[in-house]
Motif scaffolding. Structure first.
Motif, PDB file in Angstrom:
ATOM      1  N   TRP A  99      44.095  45.041  38.939  1.00  0.00           N
ATOM      2  CA  TRP A  99      44.779  44.548  40.147  1.00  0.00           C
ATOM      3  C   TRP A  99      43.758  44.274  41.246  1.00  0.00           C
ATOM      4  CZ3 TRP A  99      45.460  46.835  45.048  1.00  0.00           C
ATOM      5  CH2 TRP A  99      46.342  46.158  45.890  1.00  0.00           C
ATOM      6  N   TRP A 100      42.810  45.207  41.463  1.00  0.00           N
ATOM      7  CA  TRP A 100      41.772  45.025  42.481  1.00  0.00           C
ATOM      8  C   TRP A 100      40.917  43.812  42.152  1.00  0.00           C
ATOM      9  CZ3 TRP A 100      36.436  45.303  41.867  1.00  0.00           C
ATOM     10  CH2 TRP A 100      35.722  45.208  43.051  1.00  0.00           C
ATOM     11  N   PHE A 101      40.468  43.671  40.893  1.00  0.00           N
ATOM     12  CA  PHE A 101      39.644  42.543  40.469  1.00  0.00           C
ATOM     13  C   PHE A 101      40.402  41.216  40.672  1.00  0.00           C
ATOM     14  CE2 PHE A 101      38.120  39.548  37.227  1.00  0.00           C
ATOM     15  CZ  PHE A 101      36.778  39.527  37.528  1.00  0.00           C
ATOM     16  N   THR A 102      41.666  41.224  40.312  1.00  0.00           N
ATOM     17  CA  THR A 102      42.480  40.015  40.459  1.00  0.00           C
ATOM     18  C   THR A 102      42.632  39.666  41.936  1.00  0.00           C
ATOM     19  OG1 THR A 102      43.695  40.537  38.430  1.00  0.00           O
ATOM     20  CG2 THR A 102      44.722  38.972  39.922  1.00  0.00           C
ATOM     21  N   MET A 103      42.924  40.647  42.774  1.00  0.00           N
ATOM     22  CA  MET A 103      43.107  40.418  44.199  1.00  0.00           C
ATOM     23  C   MET A 103      41.796  40.026  44.873  1.00  0.00           C
ATOM     24  SD  MET A 103      46.244  40.593  44.726  1.00  0.00           S
ATOM     25  CE  MET A 103      46.585  40.745  46.426  1.00  0.00           C
ATOM     26  N   LYS A 104      40.669  40.509  44.382  1.00  0.00           N
ATOM     27  CA  LYS A 104      39.387  40.250  45.005  1.00  0.00           C
ATOM     28  C   LYS A 104      38.786  38.935  44.532  1.00  0.00           C
ATOM     29  CE  LYS A 104      35.854  41.781  47.441  1.00  0.00           C
ATOM     30  NZ  LYS A 104      35.891  41.927  48.835  1.00  0.00           N
ATOM     31  N   PHE A 105      38.848  38.607  43.256  1.00  0.00           N
ATOM     32  CA  PHE A 105      38.132  37.453  42.724  1.00  0.00           C
ATOM     33  C   PHE A 105      39.024  36.330  42.175  1.00  0.00           C
ATOM     34  CE2 PHE A 105      35.210  41.071  42.297  1.00  0.00           C
ATOM     35  CZ  PHE A 105      34.177  40.600  43.060  1.00  0.00           C
ATOM     36  N   VAL A 106      40.164  36.641  41.662  1.00  0.00           N
ATOM     37  CA  VAL A 106      40.995  35.613  41.024  1.00  0.00           C
ATOM     38  C   VAL A 106      42.010  35.039  42.012  1.00  0.00           C
ATOM     39  CG1 VAL A 106      42.650  35.191  39.162  1.00  0.00           C
ATOM     40  CG2 VAL A 106      40.695  36.685  38.744  1.00  0.00           C
ATOM     41  N   TRP A 107      42.659  35.904  42.742  1.00  0.00           N
ATOM     42  CA  TRP A 107      43.748  35.449  43.625  1.00  0.00           C
ATOM     43  C   TRP A 107      43.287  34.528  44.765  1.00  0.00           C
ATOM     44  CZ3 TRP A 107      48.593  35.247  42.589  1.00  0.00           C
ATOM     45  CH2 TRP A 107      49.513  34.987  43.593  1.00  0.00           C
ATOM     46  N   PRO A 108      42.157  34.775  45.476  1.00  0.00           N
ATOM     47  CA  PRO A 108      41.755  33.876  46.568  1.00  0.00           C
ATOM     48  C   PRO A 108      41.531  32.421  46.133  1.00  0.00           C
ATOM     49  CG  PRO A 108      40.586  35.948  46.793  1.00  0.00           C
ATOM     50  CD  PRO A 108      41.330  35.988  45.489  1.00  0.00           C
ATOM     51  N   PRO A 109      40.843  32.146  45.011  1.00  0.00           N
ATOM     52  CA  PRO A 109      40.719  30.725  44.624  1.00  0.00           C
ATOM     53  C   PRO A 109      42.079  30.080  44.271  1.00  0.00           C
ATOM     54  CG  PRO A 109      39.076  32.039  43.454  1.00  0.00           C
ATOM     55  CD  PRO A 109      39.984  32.992  44.164  1.00  0.00           C
ATOM     56  N   ILE A 110      42.961  30.881  43.654  1.00  0.00           N
ATOM     57  CA  ILE A 110      44.289  30.342  43.313  1.00  0.00           C
ATOM     58  C   ILE A 110      45.072  30.020  44.578  1.00  0.00           C
ATOM     59  CG2 ILE A 110      46.512  30.889  42.266  1.00  0.00           C
ATOM     60  CD1 ILE A 110      44.992  32.478  40.133  1.00  0.00           C
ATOM     61  N   THR A 111      45.083  30.937  45.556  1.00  0.00           N
ATOM     62  CA  THR A 111      45.812  30.675  46.806  1.00  0.00           C
ATOM     63  C   THR A 111      45.163  29.534  47.585  1.00  0.00           C
ATOM     64  OG1 THR A 111      44.545  32.394  47.959  1.00  0.00           O
ATOM     65  CG2 THR A 111      46.680  33.029  47.061  1.00  0.00           C
ATOM     66  N   LYS A 112      43.802  29.498  47.504  1.00  0.00           N
ATOM     67  CA  LYS A 112      43.114  28.401  48.185  1.00  0.00           C
ATOM     68  C   LYS A 112      43.502  27.066  47.543  1.00  0.00           C
ATOM     69  CE  LYS A 112      38.546  26.744  49.429  1.00  0.00           C
ATOM     70  NZ  LYS A 112      37.102  26.894  49.249  1.00  0.00           N
ATOM     71  N   ALA A 113      43.533  26.988  46.243  1.00  0.00           N
ATOM     72  CA  ALA A 113      43.914  25.760  45.545  1.00  0.00           C
ATOM     73  C   ALA A 113      45.363  25.398  45.852  1.00  0.00           C
ATOM     74  CB  ALA A 113      43.699  25.920  44.044  1.00  0.00           C
ATOM     75  N   LEU A 114      46.234  26.390  45.878  1.00  0.00           N
ATOM     76  CA  LEU A 114      47.643  26.134  46.203  1.00  0.00           C
ATOM     77  C   LEU A 114      47.799  25.657  47.648  1.00  0.00           C
ATOM     78  CD1 LEU A 114      49.461  29.116  44.415  1.00  0.00           C
ATOM     79  CD2 LEU A 114      49.522  26.707  43.780  1.00  0.00           C
ATOM     80  N   ASP A 115      47.037  26.278  48.558  1.00  0.00           N
ATOM     81  CA  ASP A 115      47.099  25.847  49.961  1.00  0.00           C
ATOM     82  C   ASP A 115      46.571  24.416  50.119  1.00  0.00           C
ATOM     83  OD1 ASP A 115      48.199  28.239  50.731  1.00  0.00           O
ATOM     84  OD2 ASP A 115      46.289  29.117  51.415  1.00  0.00           O
TER      85      ASP A 115
END
Length: 156
Positions: free
Chosen positions: A18-34
């Motif tokens: 969860w920490w790894f996903t929130m730290k490294f995976v989730w920001p690029p996904i949210t950035k791409a979605l934004d």
């Protein structure tokens, strides 16, 4: 194996994931979605703007069509008026020319009538002299009786 240890190990692995996903995976996904949402919003705004511009352009085209129709109608009316004026002017000139021709013919007729009268007077005077000569049986001198002949012409 202990069920609690397994459960605890799974919780720790899940927390790390969860920490790894929130730290490294989730920001690029949210950035791409934004970014994608921003592009979609920009595209929708551009489409709305294009619709407004299209409506404005259609309105301008209609206004220009109406203006060109009015201009064309005005030009046609002006051309009709000019054509009527030219026709009227030609009629007027033809009437004036006809009047001049009639006046010239009348003047010529009057002149010919005056000439005919003069010729007729001279012939009557000659005939009168010849008649008087015949009556008197003697010759009449034209030089002596010129005054008499002129008065006779005037009386006739």
């Amino acid at each position: 194996m202990n069920l609690n240890a397994t459960l605890l190990a799974q919780i720790v692995v899940f927390a790390i994931l969860w920490w790894f996903t929130m730290k490294f995976v989730w920001p690029p996904i949210t950035k791409a979605l934004d970014e994608r949402a921003l592009k979609v919003a920009d595209g929708l705004a551009a489409a709305d703007k294009a619709k407004l511009e299209l409506a404005s352009a259609n309105k301008r085209v209609e206004e220009q069509l109406v203006q060109s129709r009015n201009e064309t109608a005005r030009l046609l009316a002006d051309a009709d008026k000019r054509a009527q004026a030219i026709v009227e002017e030609a009629k007027k000139r033809a009437e004036e020319e006809g009047a001049k021709i009639v006046a010239a013919a009348k003047a010529e007729v009057d002149q010919l009538a005056v000439q005919a009268r003069e010729t007729l007077r001279e012939q009557v005077a000659v005939l009168a002299v010849k008649g008087a000569e015949q009556i008197l049986k003697r010759e009449v001198n034209v030089g002596v009786h010129a005054d008499l002949l002129t008065r006779l012409k005037m009386e006739l």
